[in-house]
Design a protein around this motif. Structure first.
Motif, mmCIF file in Angstrom:
data_model
loop_
_atom_site.group_PDB
_atom_site.id
_atom_site.type_symbol
_atom_site.label_atom_id
_atom_site.label_comp_id
_atom_site.label_asym_id
_atom_site.label_seq_id
_atom_site.Cartn_x
_atom_site.Cartn_y
_atom_site.Cartn_z
ATOM 1 N N ILE A 142 0.864 -1.201 0.000
ATOM 2 C CA ILE A 142 0.000 0.000 0.000
ATOM 3 C C ILE A 142 0.891 1.238 0.000
ATOM 4 C CG2 ILE A 142 -1.886 1.197 1.177
ATOM 5 C CD1 ILE A 142 -2.216 -1.521 2.781
ATOM 6 N N GLN A 143 0.716 2.058 -1.024
ATOM 7 C CA GLN A 143 1.494 3.304 -1.083
ATOM 8 C C GLN A 143 0.610 4.470 -0.637
ATOM 9 O OE1 GLN A 143 2.659 2.095 -5.304
ATOM 10 N NE2 GLN A 143 4.291 3.508 -4.742
ATOM 11 N N GLU A 144 1.242 5.509 -0.144
ATOM 12 C CA GLU A 144 0.455 6.664 0.331
ATOM 13 C C GLU A 144 0.879 7.939 -0.378
ATOM 14 O OE1 GLU A 144 -0.204 7.120 4.542
ATOM 15 O OE2 GLU A 144 -0.005 4.953 4.831
ATOM 16 N N ASN A 145 -0.102 8.792 -0.643
ATOM 17 C CA ASN A 145 0.115 10.091 -1.289
ATOM 18 C C ASN A 145 0.967 9.996 -2.546
ATOM 19 O OD1 ASN A 145 -1.405 11.638 0.503
ATOM 20 N ND2 ASN A 145 0.234 11.411 2.024
ATOM 21 N N ILE A 146 0.575 9.120 -3.443
ATOM 22 C CA ILE A 146 1.366 8.982 -4.675
ATOM 23 C C ILE A 146 0.692 9.713 -5.831
ATOM 24 C CG2 ILE A 146 2.217 6.696 -3.903
ATOM 25 C CD1 ILE A 146 0.719 5.876 -6.677
ATOM 26 N N SER A 147 1.513 10.156 -6.776
ATOM 27 C CA SER A 147 0.975 10.864 -7.940
ATOM 28 C C SER A 147 0.329 9.870 -8.894
ATOM 29 C CB SER A 147 2.104 11.598 -8.671
ATOM 30 O OG SER A 147 1.628 12.022 -9.935
ATOM 31 N N LEU A 148 -0.847 10.242 -9.431
ATOM 32 C CA LEU A 148 -1.545 9.376 -10.388
ATOM 33 C C LEU A 148 -1.179 9.725 -11.835
ATOM 34 C CD1 LEU A 148 -5.052 9.232 -8.656
ATOM 35 C CD2 LEU A 148 -3.368 7.382 -8.796
ATOM 36 N N LEU A 149 -0.177 10.592 -11.999
ATOM 37 C CA LEU A 149 0.228 11.018 -13.352
ATOM 38 C C LEU A 149 0.492 9.836 -14.293
ATOM 39 C CD1 LEU A 149 0.916 13.409 -15.232
ATOM 40 C CD2 LEU A 149 3.225 13.376 -14.306
ATOM 41 N N PRO A 150 1.232 8.792 -13.851
ATOM 42 C CA PRO A 150 1.475 7.685 -14.795
ATOM 43 C C PRO A 150 0.247 6.812 -15.051
ATOM 44 C CG PRO A 150 2.906 7.519 -12.837
ATOM 45 C CD PRO A 150 1.859 8.538 -12.544
ATOM 46 N N TYR A 151 -0.838 7.060 -14.308
ATOM 47 C CA TYR A 151 -1.974 6.141 -14.368
ATOM 48 C C TYR A 151 -3.211 6.728 -15.051
ATOM 49 C CZ TYR A 151 1.009 3.811 -10.993
ATOM 50 O OH TYR A 151 2.081 3.209 -10.372
ATOM 51 N N ASN A 152 -3.067 7.877 -15.744
ATOM 52 C CA ASN A 152 -4.221 8.379 -16.494
ATOM 53 C C ASN A 152 -3.741 8.987 -17.804
ATOM 54 O OD1 ASN A 152 -4.699 11.688 -16.154
ATOM 55 N ND2 ASN A 152 -3.415 10.812 -14.545
ATOM 56 N N THR A 153 -4.479 8.675 -18.890
ATOM 57 C CA THR A 153 -4.032 9.082 -20.232
ATOM 58 C C THR A 153 -4.221 10.580 -20.485
ATOM 59 O OG1 THR A 153 -6.174 8.551 -21.232
ATOM 60 C CG2 THR A 153 -4.500 6.794 -21.240
ATOM 61 N N PHE A 154 -4.989 11.260 -19.624
ATOM 62 C CA PHE A 154 -5.121 12.719 -19.755
ATOM 63 C C PHE A 154 -3.842 13.404 -19.275
ATOM 64 C CE2 PHE A 154 -9.759 13.868 -20.403
ATOM 65 C CZ PHE A 154 -9.476 14.859 -21.327
ATOM 66 N N GLY A 155 -3.011 12.653 -18.531
ATOM 67 C CA GLY A 155 -1.748 13.214 -18.042
ATOM 68 C C GLY A 155 -1.955 14.274 -16.972
ATOM 69 N N ILE A 156 -2.918 14.029 -16.073
ATOM 70 C CA ILE A 156 -3.212 14.985 -14.996
ATOM 71 C C ILE A 156 -2.473 14.527 -13.735
ATOM 72 C CG2 ILE A 156 -5.037 16.056 -13.589
ATOM 73 C CD1 ILE A 156 -5.490 16.705 -16.520
ATOM 74 N N ASP A 157 -1.822 15.497 -13.097
ATOM 75 C CA ASP A 157 -1.005 15.179 -11.930
ATOM 76 C C ASP A 157 -1.792 15.431 -10.641
ATOM 77 O OD1 ASP A 157 1.040 14.530 -10.283
ATOM 78 O OD2 ASP A 157 2.333 16.219 -10.796
ATOM 79 N N LYS A 167 0.183 9.242 -25.470
ATOM 80 C CA LYS A 167 1.585 9.341 -25.012
ATOM 81 C C LYS A 167 2.194 10.671 -25.451
ATOM 82 C CE LYS A 167 2.602 4.420 -24.994
ATOM 83 N NZ LYS A 167 2.117 3.666 -26.161
ATOM 84 N N VAL A 168 1.599 11.292 -26.469
ATOM 85 C CA VAL A 168 2.119 12.560 -26.983
ATOM 86 C C VAL A 168 1.264 13.733 -26.473
ATOM 87 C CG1 VAL A 168 2.766 13.816 -29.083
ATOM 88 C CG2 VAL A 168 2.908 11.307 -29.049
ATOM 89 N N ILE A 169 -0.054 13.604 -26.602
ATOM 90 C CA ILE A 169 -0.971 14.656 -26.129
ATOM 91 C C ILE A 169 -2.009 13.996 -25.217
ATOM 92 C CG2 ILE A 169 -2.665 16.424 -26.781
ATOM 93 C CD1 ILE A 169 -1.394 16.519 -29.548
ATOM 94 N N GLY A 170 -2.080 14.461 -23.983
ATOM 95 C CA GLY A 170 -3.007 13.863 -23.020
ATOM 96 C C GLY A 170 -4.453 13.953 -23.492
ATOM 97 N N ASN A 171 -5.178 12.853 -23.426
ATOM 98 C CA ASN A 171 -6.597 12.867 -23.777
ATOM 99 C C ASN A 171 -7.255 11.571 -23.314
ATOM 100 O OD1 ASN A 171 -7.340 11.024 -26.390
ATOM 101 N ND2 ASN A 171 -5.204 11.667 -26.503
ATOM 102 N N ALA A 172 -8.577 11.518 -23.370
ATOM 103 C CA ALA A 172 -9.302 10.300 -22.984
ATOM 104 C C ALA A 172 -10.224 9.864 -24.111
ATOM 105 C CB ALA A 172 -10.077 10.537 -21.700
ATOM 106 N N GLY A 173 -9.799 10.076 -25.359
ATOM 107 C CA GLY A 173 -10.650 9.712 -26.498
ATOM 108 C C GLY A 173 -11.864 10.632 -26.560
#
Ligand SMILES: Cc1cc2nc3c(=O)[nH]c(=O)nc-3n(C[C@H](O)[C@H](O)[C@H](O)COP(=O)(O)OP(=O)(O)OC[C@H]3O[C@@H](n4cnc5c(N)ncnc54)[C@H](O)[C@@H]3O)c2cc1C
Length: 337
Positions: free
Chosen positions: A3-18, A231-237
């Motif tokens: 279990i990790q705490e207070n981690i950034s979700l940046l690598p886990y969403n294709t919109f690239g939101i931190d 991977k180039v421009i953040g988006n969710a389709g």
């Protein structure tokens, strides 16, 4: 379970939101899923399920436990004359599963090549593209009931599939975690090249013999040309669903806007949301780090340091503006968190 705490979700969403998650863990087994459900309860926070993060918009830090589904495995569970039943772990990457099917000559999902995300999320909104929706190849699924921890089976009818809809987005929202999906795939392909530019692209590619691989290649080529690569421009389709309006409303609009496209569906006429957004002048508009894609107005984009709340605000402005011009309310396809 780590279990990790207070981690950034940046690598886990294709919109690239931190944005940050208060707690984060990965589920590779049913036990991991159950432990996370109980862990979240004991910490008195809600549990948010994540697949590939390709259909979510993070608008804030997540004061909850985020569980990333990584249950793997692809196996044939039944083989009959004409078809195969294949069970797939919810954490398998959808496109990898499609490629696996093509390599093994299992037909039915080739038109759904290159859709981002996981197999477990595919029934959530009944993913669809190029004339096919997963409801056409879906057999059943297994999901853990969050309240009882029981593993339950949902057949085709109980999933209540609709256009980008299922029971899991509606009556049973946030009540189940999908762990395995069973597909019914054909041994003998029924090619579907009637939709979009598939036939034309196959011709340009010099493909004279139809196969599930050639259809997949054509779909991949079209998608790579039309849609921005996350991977180039953040988006969710596609950010919005295509709205269905009454025939009367469509006829009225047709008198005013003669080029308005429309396709008869159950309950009225489906109008492409992309056309409405483009006619309303939003295509290609940029606001700081975010905007509406220059080629595909249905796709909202994050060019860099965009904020989820700003994207949510932009989507609201587009909805209001399209409604004021055409009297049609757009509804998001993307899940806001
Ligand atoms: C470039 C691009 C193109 C796209 N093209 C298409 C397209 O052609 N057609 C289409 O239909 N969609 C398309 N999408 C949207 C997206 O790919 C699909 O909705 C996909 O199924 C999302 O999968 P995911 O694993 O990323 O889900 P996530 O974004 O992680 O989650 C989506 C929702 O499902 C829930 N969820 C995820 N996994 C589970 C689970 N195992 N159990 C319970 N709930 C779960 C989440 O809580 C969330 O509410 C596109 C997206 C992008 C970025």
């Amino acid at each position: 379970m780590n279990i990790q705490e207070n981690i950034s979700l940046l690598p886990y969403n294709t919109f690239g939101i931190d944005k940050k998650a208060k707690f984060f863990s990965v589920a590779e087994s049913i036990d991991d899923v159950k432990n996370a459900i109980e862990g979240a309860k004991s910490k008195d926070v809600s549990l948010i399920v994540l697949g590939g993060g390709s259909n979510i918009l993070l608008t804030q830090d997540i004061d909850a436990w985020v569980l990333k589904i990584e249950l793997k495995g692809i196996e044939i569970t039944q083989e009959k004359d004409g078809y195969l039943q294949v069970a797939v772990g919810a954490g398998e990457v959808w496109h990898d599963f499609v490629m696996h099917c093509i390599a093994n000559d299992w037909a039915g999902v080739e038109n759904l090549s290159l859709i981002p995300g996981t197999v477990g999320a595919s029934p959530m909104q009944n993913i669809g593209a190029y004339g096919i929706e997963i409801k056409e190849v879906f057999d059943k699924l297994e999901a853990i009931n969050r309240a009882t921890l029981a593993l339950e089976t949902f057949d085709w009818d109980s999933c209540k599939f609709g256009y980008r809809e299922s029971v899991f987005k509606n009556e049973l929202k946030d009540q189940y975690i999908i762990t395995k999906v069973y597909f019914k795939l054909d041994k003998t392909p029924k090619f579907n090249v009637s939709y979009g530019a598939i036939a034309e692209t196959l011709k340009q590619m010099g493909n004279t013999t139809l196969s599930i691989r050639s259809i997949s290649d054509a779909v991949i080529q079209i998608r790579q040309q039309k849609l921005p690569d996350p991977k180039v421009i953040g988006n969710a389709g596609s950010f919005f669903k295509n709205p269905t309006i009454s025939t009367d409303q469509y006829d009225e609009l047709k008198e005013k806007y003669s080029s308005i496209p429309g396709y008869p569906v159950e309950g009225g006429i489906k109008v492409p949301a992309a056309w409405l957004i483009e006619q309303d002048g939003w295509k290609g508009k940029t606001f700081g780090s975010i905007g509406v894609h220059k080629n595909q107005p249905l796709v909202l984009v994050n060019y860099g340091n965009g904020d989820g709340l700003e994207i949510a605000k932009l989507s609201k402005e587009i909805r209001t503006s399209v409604f004021n011009k055409f009297g049609i309310m757009l509804h998001p396809e993307v899940n806001f968190l």
